[in-house]
Design a protein around this motif. Structure first.
Motif, PDB file in Angstrom:
ATOM      1  N   UNK A  20       0.814  -1.131  -0.132  1.00  0.00           N
ATOM      2  CA  UNK A  20       0.013  -0.031   0.172  1.00  0.00           C
ATOM      3  C   UNK A  20       0.869   1.190  -0.092  1.00  0.00           C
ATOM      4  N   UNK A  21       0.239   2.194  -0.589  1.00  0.00           N
ATOM      5  CA  UNK A  21       1.159   3.503  -0.586  1.00  0.00           C
ATOM      6  C   UNK A  21       1.571   3.928   0.778  1.00  0.00           C
ATOM      7  N   UNK A  22       0.828   3.770   1.892  1.00  0.00           N
ATOM      8  CA  UNK A  22       1.637   4.147   3.096  1.00  0.00           C
ATOM      9  C   UNK A  22       2.536   3.479   3.337  1.00  0.00           C
ATOM     10  N   UNK A  23       2.607   2.296   3.470  1.00  0.00           N
ATOM     11  CA  UNK A  23       3.839   1.277   3.380  1.00  0.00           C
ATOM     12  C   UNK A  23       4.926   1.932   2.597  1.00  0.00           C
ATOM     13  N   UNK A  24       4.879   2.192   1.348  1.00  0.00           N
ATOM     14  CA  UNK A  24       5.732   2.457   0.612  1.00  0.00           C
ATOM     15  C   UNK A  24       6.463   3.811   1.095  1.00  0.00           C
ATOM     16  N   UNK A  25       5.445   4.824   1.323  1.00  0.00           N
ATOM     17  CA  UNK A  25       6.033   6.246   1.819  1.00  0.00           C
ATOM     18  C   UNK A  25       6.771   5.997   3.215  1.00  0.00           C
ATOM     19  N   UNK A  26       6.424   5.145   4.211  1.00  0.00           N
ATOM     20  CA  UNK A  26       7.113   4.874   5.492  1.00  0.00           C
ATOM     21  C   UNK A  26       8.637   4.139   5.080  1.00  0.00           C
ATOM     22  N   UNK A  27       8.485   3.365   4.140  1.00  0.00           N
ATOM     23  CA  UNK A  27       9.969   2.854   3.687  1.00  0.00           C
ATOM     24  C   UNK A  27      11.000   3.754   3.123  1.00  0.00           C
ATOM     25  N   UNK A  28      10.194   4.937   2.337  1.00  0.00           N
ATOM     26  CA  UNK A  28      11.105   5.786   1.592  1.00  0.00           C
ATOM     27  C   UNK A  28      11.658   6.760   2.741  1.00  0.00           C
ATOM     28  N   UNK A  29      10.865   7.281   3.511  1.00  0.00           N
ATOM     29  CA  UNK A  29      11.270   7.968   4.655  1.00  0.00           C
ATOM     30  C   UNK A  29      12.101   7.571   5.485  1.00  0.00           C
ATOM     31  N   UNK A  30      11.979   6.239   5.784  1.00  0.00           N
ATOM     32  CA  UNK A  30      12.930   5.426   6.772  1.00  0.00           C
ATOM     33  C   UNK A  30      14.453   5.420   6.076  1.00  0.00           C
ATOM     34  N   UNK A  31      14.515   5.481   4.914  1.00  0.00           N
ATOM     35  CA  UNK A  31      15.707   5.270   4.097  1.00  0.00           C
ATOM     36  C   UNK A  31      16.379   7.014   3.967  1.00  0.00           C
ATOM     37  N   UNK A  32      15.743   7.899   4.379  1.00  0.00           N
ATOM     38  CA  UNK A  32      16.367   9.327   4.541  1.00  0.00           C
ATOM     39  C   UNK A  32      16.789   9.628   5.589  1.00  0.00           C
ATOM     40  N   UNK A  33      17.917   9.687   5.765  1.00  0.00           N
ATOM     41  CA  UNK A  33      18.597  10.075   7.369  1.00  0.00           C
ATOM     42  C   UNK A  33      18.245  11.538   7.848  1.00  0.00           C
ATOM     43  N   UNK A  34      17.655  12.217   6.884  1.00  0.00           N
ATOM     44  CA  UNK A  34      17.122  13.719   7.400  1.00  0.00           C
ATOM     45  C   UNK A  34      15.952  13.583   7.804  1.00  0.00           C
ATOM     46  N   UNK A  35      15.178  12.648   7.428  1.00  0.00           N
ATOM     47  CA  UNK A  35      13.788  12.350   7.833  1.00  0.00           C
ATOM     48  C   UNK A  35      13.355  12.500   9.347  1.00  0.00           C
ATOM     49  N   UNK A  36      12.196  13.228   9.526  1.00  0.00           N
ATOM     50  CA  UNK A  36      11.932  13.178  11.026  1.00  0.00           C
ATOM     51  C   UNK A  36      10.937  12.359  11.443  1.00  0.00           C
ATOM     52  N   UNK A  37      10.658  12.240  12.797  1.00  0.00           N
ATOM     53  CA  UNK A  37       9.685  11.231  13.169  1.00  0.00           C
ATOM     54  C   UNK A  37       8.310  11.899  12.987  1.00  0.00           C
ATOM     55  N   UNK A  38       8.287  13.473  13.002  1.00  0.00           N
ATOM     56  CA  UNK A  38       7.073  14.010  12.698  1.00  0.00           C
ATOM     57  C   UNK A  38       6.476  13.810  11.417  1.00  0.00           C
ATOM     58  N   UNK A  39       7.569  13.637  10.327  1.00  0.00           N
ATOM     59  CA  UNK A  39       6.917  13.470   9.041  1.00  0.00           C
ATOM     60  C   UNK A  39       6.280  12.110   8.743  1.00  0.00           C
ATOM     61  N   UNK A  40       6.941  11.027   9.522  1.00  0.00           N
ATOM     62  CA  UNK A  40       6.461   9.667   9.514  1.00  0.00           C
ATOM     63  C   UNK A  40       5.178   9.728  10.023  1.00  0.00           C
ATOM     64  N   UNK A  41       5.110  10.401  11.302  1.00  0.00           N
ATOM     65  CA  UNK A  41       3.906  10.474  12.083  1.00  0.00           C
ATOM     66  C   UNK A  41       2.732  10.841  11.099  1.00  0.00           C
ATOM     67  N   UNK A  42       3.207  11.989  10.261  1.00  0.00           N
ATOM     68  CA  UNK A  42       1.918  12.631   9.512  1.00  0.00           C
ATOM     69  C   UNK A  42       1.380  11.756   8.285  1.00  0.00           C
ATOM     70  N   UNK A  43       2.391  11.038   7.881  1.00  0.00           N
ATOM     71  CA  UNK A  43       2.208   9.925   6.819  1.00  0.00           C
ATOM     72  C   UNK A  43       0.958   8.985   7.415  1.00  0.00           C
ATOM     73  N   UNK A  44       1.322   8.243   8.355  1.00  0.00           N
ATOM     74  CA  UNK A  44       0.592   7.418   9.058  1.00  0.00           C
ATOM     75  C   UNK A  44      -0.744   8.044   9.506  1.00  0.00           C
ATOM     76  N   UNK A  45      -0.815   9.066   9.921  1.00  0.00           N
ATOM     77  CA  UNK A  45      -1.971   9.748  10.480  1.00  0.00           C
ATOM     78  C   UNK A  45      -3.074   9.853   9.041  1.00  0.00           C
ATOM     79  N   UNK A  46      -2.454  10.015   8.098  1.00  0.00           N
ATOM     80  CA  UNK A  46      -3.364   9.867   6.714  1.00  0.00           C
ATOM     81  C   UNK A  46      -4.232   8.576   6.572  1.00  0.00           C
ATOM     82  N   UNK A  47      -3.923   7.606   7.174  1.00  0.00           N
ATOM     83  CA  UNK A  47      -4.497   6.303   6.993  1.00  0.00           C
ATOM     84  C   UNK A  47      -5.003   6.044   8.403  1.00  0.00           C
TER      85      UNK A  47
END
Length: 676
Positions: A20-47
């Motif tokens: 699912x798109x949310x899973x792909x986005x979470x994987x993409x962000x976790x590969x980015x060393x500059x991504x923040x926890x807030x960014x990941x939280x916002x993606x999850x909250x969309x679902x």
């Protein structure tokens, strides 16, 4: 290597599951060393549905939080990115495979998820126990390990179902059957699909090698082993014959992580509880969980049965190996040792003789005129004779002896621990055993009813304590062969010993000549008797014995035996003429009187009967007792010698046992003089 055509066919299937798109986005962000926890939280909250599932999981007994967690941001702070990512990927995988399988499709998706949930719960629990990898990473990787099976079923349908059908519920056999039928395995297909989805490389390695963890790259091998052990645990817990899977599981746990049976029993209990909770959270119930104690008891019983079977198999294998070894060391015709056995045993005895000084003797035996047996009666008769030769020689060789066929009609007797005297006695026993009775050939076709056979024997002895040692196999074989040659060329049907094997005697000259006669093993001297008490020990006189013997080795042996007796001096003469001259000295000079004469029946210049007659011609020597010795088997000879005036007749094969006692009992009663 996978079949590239089949692999491309699977990956090109348009109905393959996708994250699912949310899973792909979470994987993409976790590969980015500059991504923040807030960014990941916002993606999850969309679902909202996924967020609710994540929070439910975070608050479950799997994570054991002390206070409830109500937001995704707090979950990320409490558990960290790895835990939340593994939960998200788990629910994403469940969602993307929702339409696969079913009873009508032939693929048991319920069984797939039951095994996957047990495997992921086991991987997380084992990772927490061994501390070799991140438990959350092990959890997610274990969920994805059989992704290839879902993809292959989706792309190949019945073709895949038929390929793995022989395995039934034994998932461990799937890869083998897939390779044979389709040219690729679910491990290879799953790794390729995971790469396409851009899952972490460590997940790809785990999916590819979870059935063979030791083939994984070293930097992620611990993770793959944890997931592999989780898969084995799942196989044991979901199988109807769990006891058959547990021995391999326990062995792997011990080998990879040093986990003993007691630790695994505790882990199985915890894994069962975790799997039940995880199945509830994922909406994939796992059903009844087997009790760890029952499983371990069954495993122990199975292990005992397995060990018994292994022991039986080992015994059968050992028997077969022993039979093969015996076959390589046994002469096919005679059943005794062959040339290889002879060489092996000789090497061992030579080494013992050199290292610890243990004596041993070699007796080489050869059939006399054996060629005439084959020429006259045929080789089948010769073979029958060889078998009987081997039987007779082996029967009389004695305990510890090793009898081998050296080649043709030549045999070898190895006598560990034997001295030369003992070896000559054994050789003489073998000679007599072969000579009589005649060989019974009545059961051999086209053969005479009986056949008289004789052998000649050569003896060599390695005895470091006696000053005669052989350092090489070749040296002692050469010595025994030379003695055998002497026996052959001095009349056959006799025993000769290697002169170099005779212990040196300071009181006698060297004697390089061959030896015809056989002597029995050395026996202890006879116990003291009243006659022995009357020996000249109290008067300072000696017992002087004349030995008339033309065989140097036989003479040396007799002298070695007699010189052990108290107050005995031995004079050795080789023939009748010097013996007669010595009798003349004894008659003319009382100081040269003899207490006894020991004479071989046949000596240079005549016989012992001639010596008896010469002795009786002089009054001064008529009372000297004469003992006749002989190796002859003529039954009339003893009576003939006694009738001629001999004091005693002693066969040479009993000489060592009887002569010392006779000298002790009788020679001391003869006229004695002071030693000159």
């Amino acid at each position: 290597m996978p079949d590239r055509t089949e692999l491309s066919k699977v990956l090109a299937c348009t109905s393959l599951p996708s994250l699912p798109m949310v899973g792909v986005q979470v994987l993409t962000l976790t590969r980015d060393p500059d991504a923040s926890l807030d960014q990941i939280a916002r993606i999850l909250e969309t679902d909202p549905a996924l967020s609710a599932k994540v929070l439910k999981t975070v608050n479950s007994s799997m994570y054991g939080l002390k206070a409830p967690c109500t937001t995704i941001r707090r979950a990320l702070n409490y558990l960290g990115l790895a835990a939340v990512k593994s939960i998200v990927l788990g629910f994403s995988l469940v969602e993307c495979t929702r339409g696969i399988g079913g009873a009508e499709g032939g693929f048991d998706i319920k069984d797939h998820w039951r095994r996957a949930i047990f495997a992921s719960a086991a991987a997380r629990t084992i990772a927490q126990r061994v501390g070799r990898c991140d438990p959350e990473e092990a959890f997610a990787a274990a969920l994805f390990q059989d992704l290839g099976a879902l993809a292959m079923f989706t792309a190949l349908g019945d073709q895949y179902i038929k390929a793995v059908a022989p395995a039934a519920s034994d998932h461990a056999r799937h890869a083998e059957l897939e390779r044979a039928a389709l040219g690729l395995t679910h491990c290879e297909c799953g790794a390729a699909l995971a790469g396409k989805w851009r899952l972490p490389d460590r997940y790809v390695q785990t999916i590819q090698h979870h059935h063979a963890p030791d083939e994984a790259d070293p930097d992620c091998r611990d993770l793959v082993r944890v997931v592999g052990l989780g898969a084995m645990t799942a196989g044991a817990l979901v199988s109807e014959t769990a006891e058959k899977h547990l021995p391999a599981l326990l062995a792997a746990a011990k080998q990879w992580f040093g986990l003993g049976s007691a630790e695994m029993a505790d882990l199985l209990t915890r894994i069962g509880q975790a799997a039940s909770e995880l199945g509830r959270l994922f909406g994939k119930p796992v059903g009844q969980v087997p009790q760890a104690s029952v499983l371990m008891q069954q495993a122990n019983e199975e292990l005992i049965q397995h060990q018994i079977a292994v022991m039986r198999e080992a015994e059968v294998l050992k028997e077969k190996n022993d039979a093969l070894v015996r076959q390589t060391l046994t002469d096919a015709l005679t059943g005794i040792g062959n040339r290889k056995r002879f060489q092996d045993e000789m090497a061992r005895l030579i080494e013992q003789s050199s290292s610890i000084g243990r004596p041993f003797a070699l007796v080489m035996c050869d059939g006399d005129k054996f060629k005439s047996v084959n020429d006259t009666h045929g080789h089948h008769v010769g073979d029958a004779v060889l078998k009987e030769l081997a039987r007779r020689i082996s029967a009389c060789a004695g305990p510890g002896a090793i009898v081998c066929r050296y080649g043709g009609e030549e045999f070898a007797i190895l006598l560990p621990g034997a001295t030369l005297l003992e070896a000559v006695g054994a050789a003489e026993a073998a000679r007599k055993a072969v000579q009589k009775p005649a060989f019974d050939l009545s059961q051999t076709p086209n053969a005479p009813a009986e056949l008289s056979i004789t052998i000649s024997l050569g003896v060599a002895c390695s005895d470091p304590a006696a000053g005669c040692a052989f350092k090489t196999i070749e040296a002692i074989i050469e010595a025994a062969d030379k003695a055998l040659y002497d026996a052959k060329h001095s009349g056959r049907n006799r025993v000769c010993a290697d002169p170099g094997s005779v212990p040196p005697q300071e009181s006698t000259p060297a004697a390089p000549a061959p030896t015809p006669a056989a002597l029995a093993p050395v026996a202890p001297a006879a116990p003291a008797t009243p006659a022995q008490d009357r020996t000249p020990a109290r008067t300072g006189r000696v017992i002087r014995v004349l030995l008339v013997e033309d065989d140097p080795l036989s003479a040396r042996m007799i002298m070695a035996v007699l010189q052990k007796l108290p107050h005995v001096e031995v004079e050795w003469l080789k023939g009748l003429t010097p013996a007669s001259q010595r009798l003349a000295e004894a008659a003319a000079n009382p100081a040269r009187t003899l207490a006894a004469i020991v004479a071989d029946m046949h000596v240079f210049g005549g016989t012992a009967l001639d010596l008896i007659a010469s002795c009786r011609l002089r009054q001064a020597t008529t009372r000297i007792p004469i003992v006749v010795i002989s190796a002859s088997d003529d039954p009339k000879l003893p009576a003939q010698c006694l009738a001629a005036g001999a004091a005693a007749f002693i066969p040479k094969d009993r000489l060592v046992q009887e002569l010392p006692g006779w000298i002790t009992r009788h020679a001391a009663d003869e006229p004695l003089v002071r030693a000159a």
